[in-house]
Design an enzyme around this catalytic site. Structure first.
Site, mmCIF file in Angstrom:
data_model
loop_
_atom_site.group_PDB
_atom_site.id
_atom_site.type_symbol
_atom_site.label_atom_id
_atom_site.label_comp_id
_atom_site.label_asym_id
_atom_site.label_seq_id
_atom_site.Cartn_x
_atom_site.Cartn_y
_atom_site.Cartn_z
ATOM 1 N N ILE A 193 0.833 -1.201 0.000
ATOM 2 C CA ILE A 193 0.000 0.000 0.000
ATOM 3 C C ILE A 193 0.865 1.247 0.000
ATOM 4 O O ILE A 193 0.601 2.206 -0.726
ATOM 5 C CB ILE A 193 -0.930 0.019 1.228
ATOM 6 C CG1 ILE A 193 -1.883 -1.172 1.203
ATOM 7 C CG2 ILE A 193 -1.720 1.320 1.290
ATOM 8 C CD1 ILE A 193 -2.731 -1.288 2.457
ATOM 9 N N GLY A 221 10.526 5.228 4.910
ATOM 10 C CA GLY A 221 11.967 5.137 5.063
ATOM 11 C C GLY A 221 12.424 3.882 5.767
ATOM 12 O O GLY A 221 13.505 3.357 5.478
ATOM 13 N N SER A 260 9.971 1.185 6.676
ATOM 14 C CA SER A 260 9.015 0.088 6.620
ATOM 15 C C SER A 260 8.153 0.179 5.362
ATOM 16 O O SER A 260 8.130 1.209 4.686
ATOM 17 C CB SER A 260 8.112 0.105 7.863
ATOM 18 O OG SER A 260 7.397 1.321 7.922
ATOM 19 N N VAL A 273 4.071 -0.907 4.123
ATOM 20 C CA VAL A 273 2.745 -1.342 4.563
ATOM 21 C C VAL A 273 2.100 -2.145 3.440
ATOM 22 O O VAL A 273 2.056 -1.695 2.291
ATOM 23 C CB VAL A 273 1.858 -0.140 4.947
ATOM 24 C CG1 VAL A 273 0.473 -0.611 5.389
ATOM 25 C CG2 VAL A 273 2.509 0.673 6.056
ATOM 26 N N LYS A 289 2.491 -3.683 8.647
ATOM 27 C CA LYS A 289 3.601 -2.744 8.555
ATOM 28 C C LYS A 289 4.876 -3.528 8.857
ATOM 29 O O LYS A 289 5.115 -3.935 9.998
ATOM 30 C CB LYS A 289 3.403 -1.601 9.557
ATOM 31 C CG LYS A 289 4.469 -0.510 9.469
ATOM 32 C CD LYS A 289 4.131 0.621 10.431
ATOM 33 C CE LYS A 289 5.131 1.754 10.329
ATOM 34 N NZ LYS A 289 4.778 2.872 11.258
ATOM 35 N N ASP A 332 4.964 13.338 16.444
ATOM 36 C CA ASP A 332 5.046 13.359 14.977
ATOM 37 C C ASP A 332 3.670 13.637 14.367
ATOM 38 O O ASP A 332 3.230 12.941 13.447
ATOM 39 C CB ASP A 332 5.605 12.034 14.465
ATOM 40 C CG ASP A 332 6.180 12.138 13.050
ATOM 41 O OD1 ASP A 332 6.447 13.277 12.605
ATOM 42 O OD2 ASP A 332 6.372 11.097 12.393
#
Length: 417
Positions: free
Chosen positions: A20, A24, A26, A28, A43, A137
């Site tokens: 999907i 950087g 991982s 998904v 993930k 974040d």
């Protein structure tokens, strides 16, 4: 495992369908939980970080933090593994997309739409804040919109407990555009740091721009130490003054002058919305996102027979163009012959509605079978003789009366009509 392909299985349970999104550290994937028969998102950490204790700790921290938090405005986490060949997190599958993708499709939002996004995001964030966590974040990429139009906060990879976040480090952690001043200068990080980042998100929703820039990432980050966030109305006409004040309080350089946490920010947002009489708004999911395109592709792996549709989603709640600029309309479908009258269409008798092609070249008449009749030839002759006699009688009568010889008129002619 370097790359996962369709058909690969994680821990004998999660059947990989297709990627999907890639980040950087991982990737998904959409996949199928074969044990429960439901679609989920996996993930999976990139193999380059498999032996990096810092990234492994961050990945595990995200799993624990999200698993402890349960709310409709937070992405659910179902499973986590770091014991086998792959390190992965199993999460709720989001079939809409990110707030970043929605902004790219439709541009800046009017106040009532921005308020709807922020209300949902701050509701989810307040759940984390009440547990003593700091997200660190907050940005449009981590605010997701599901296919049912629910706004969800995701990606707790940088989450820290407040007690841990107070210890400063020499490393700037977060996304430059949305960093709070204390994340840049190493000051104590609290829930007010998330409030600052959320204020930057609100500024971007209203204006379509970010408040600061710089030639380098470092200069961009340092600009917030010496500059205040400008009023959104200075970049976009029509932004109410109350929203200027809301952004100013959320992004004050001194954290003590900001809202203390997401709950305070949310309460102030609700007060502003009530003061301005802002209407309710259902946030539309982006239609050009990677997640939306992947979810619309039926595959044998996920056993999907048709694109995923959600009752009451985009079709039912799509905002009118006057409220929030819609995406480009789909290409019109080719004209099809009408088999039945459409609603409110004038009904035409069937004989006049033939859809057969018209042949302009004359064709010989087909030979018709003889028509059966119960009339004999004698009867037809008698009818013709009677018609001829009646015609003659009319002619004689006309001559008689037209000639002036009235003579004696039979008594029957004097009877009333």
């Amino acid at each position: 495992m370097t790359h996962l392909a369709a058909g690969d299985v994680l821990e004998g349970r999660y059947l990989i369908d297709r990627p999907i999104a890639r980040g950087g550290m991982s990737t998904v994937y959409r996949c199928l939980d074969t044990r429960l028969g439901r679609e989920v998102a996996a993930k999976v950490m990139d193999e380059r970080y498999m032996n990096d204790d810092v990234f492994l700790d961050r990945f595990a921290r995200e799993a624990r933090a999200m698993a402890q938090l349960s709310h409709p405005n937070l992405v659910n986490v179902y499973d986590f593994s770091a014991d086998g060949e792959d390190v992965f997190l199993i999460m709720e599958l989001i079939t809409g997309g990110t707030l970043r993708e929605l902004l790219a499709e439709r541009g800046p939002m009017p106040p009532h739409a921005a308020a709807a996004v922020m209300r949902a995001m701050l509701t989810g964030l307040s759940v984390a804040h009440r547990r003593g966590l700091v997200h660190r974040d907050i940005k449009p990429d981590n605010i997701l919109i599901n296919g049912d139009n629910t706004v969800k906060l995701a990606d707790f990879g940088l989450v820290r407990a407040t007690s841990d976040a107070r210890h400063s480090t020499d490393q700037i952690v977060g996304t430059v555009v949305y960093l709070s001043p204390e994340q840049v200068d190493g000051s104590e990080i609290t829930q007010a740091s998330d409030v600052y980042s959320a204020g930057i998100v609100l500024f971007e929703l209203l204006t379509g721009t970010v408040p600061f820039n710089g030639d380098t990432s470092l200069s961009h980050a340092l600009s917030r130490l010496r500059l205040d966030v400008p009023a959104p109305s200075s970049r976009m006409q029509g932004v109410p003054k109350l929203f200027d004040e809301l952004v100013a309080t959320a992004t004050a350089r001194d954290p003590r002058e900001r809202f203390a946490d997401a709950e305070e920010f949310l309460a102030a947002l609700d007060d502003v919305a009530a003061e301005l009489g802002l209407p309710d708004f259902t946030v539309p999911a982006p239609t050009q996102s990677a997640a939306h395109r992947v979810a619309a592709i039926p595959t044998s792996i996920t056993q999907m027979s048709a694109p995923v549709e959600h009752a009451g989603s985009e079709t039912a709640h799509e905002p009118p163009a006057a409220e929030y600029r819609p995406a480009a309309p789909p290409a019109p479908l080719p004209a099809q012959p009408i088999a039945h009258p459409a609603p409110y269409e004038r009904h035409v008798p069937p004989l006049e509605r033939s859809n057969a092609p018209v042949d302009r070249c004359p064709q010989p008449e087909p030979e018709l079978p003889p028509v059966e009749s119960n009339r004999s030839g004698v009867a037809l002759t008698l009818v013709l003789l009677l018609i001829a006699a009646a015609t003659a009688a009319v002619a004689v009568g006309g001559w008689w009366f037209g000639s002036g010889a009235y003579g004696e008129i039979p008594e029957i002619l004097r009877m009333p009509d």
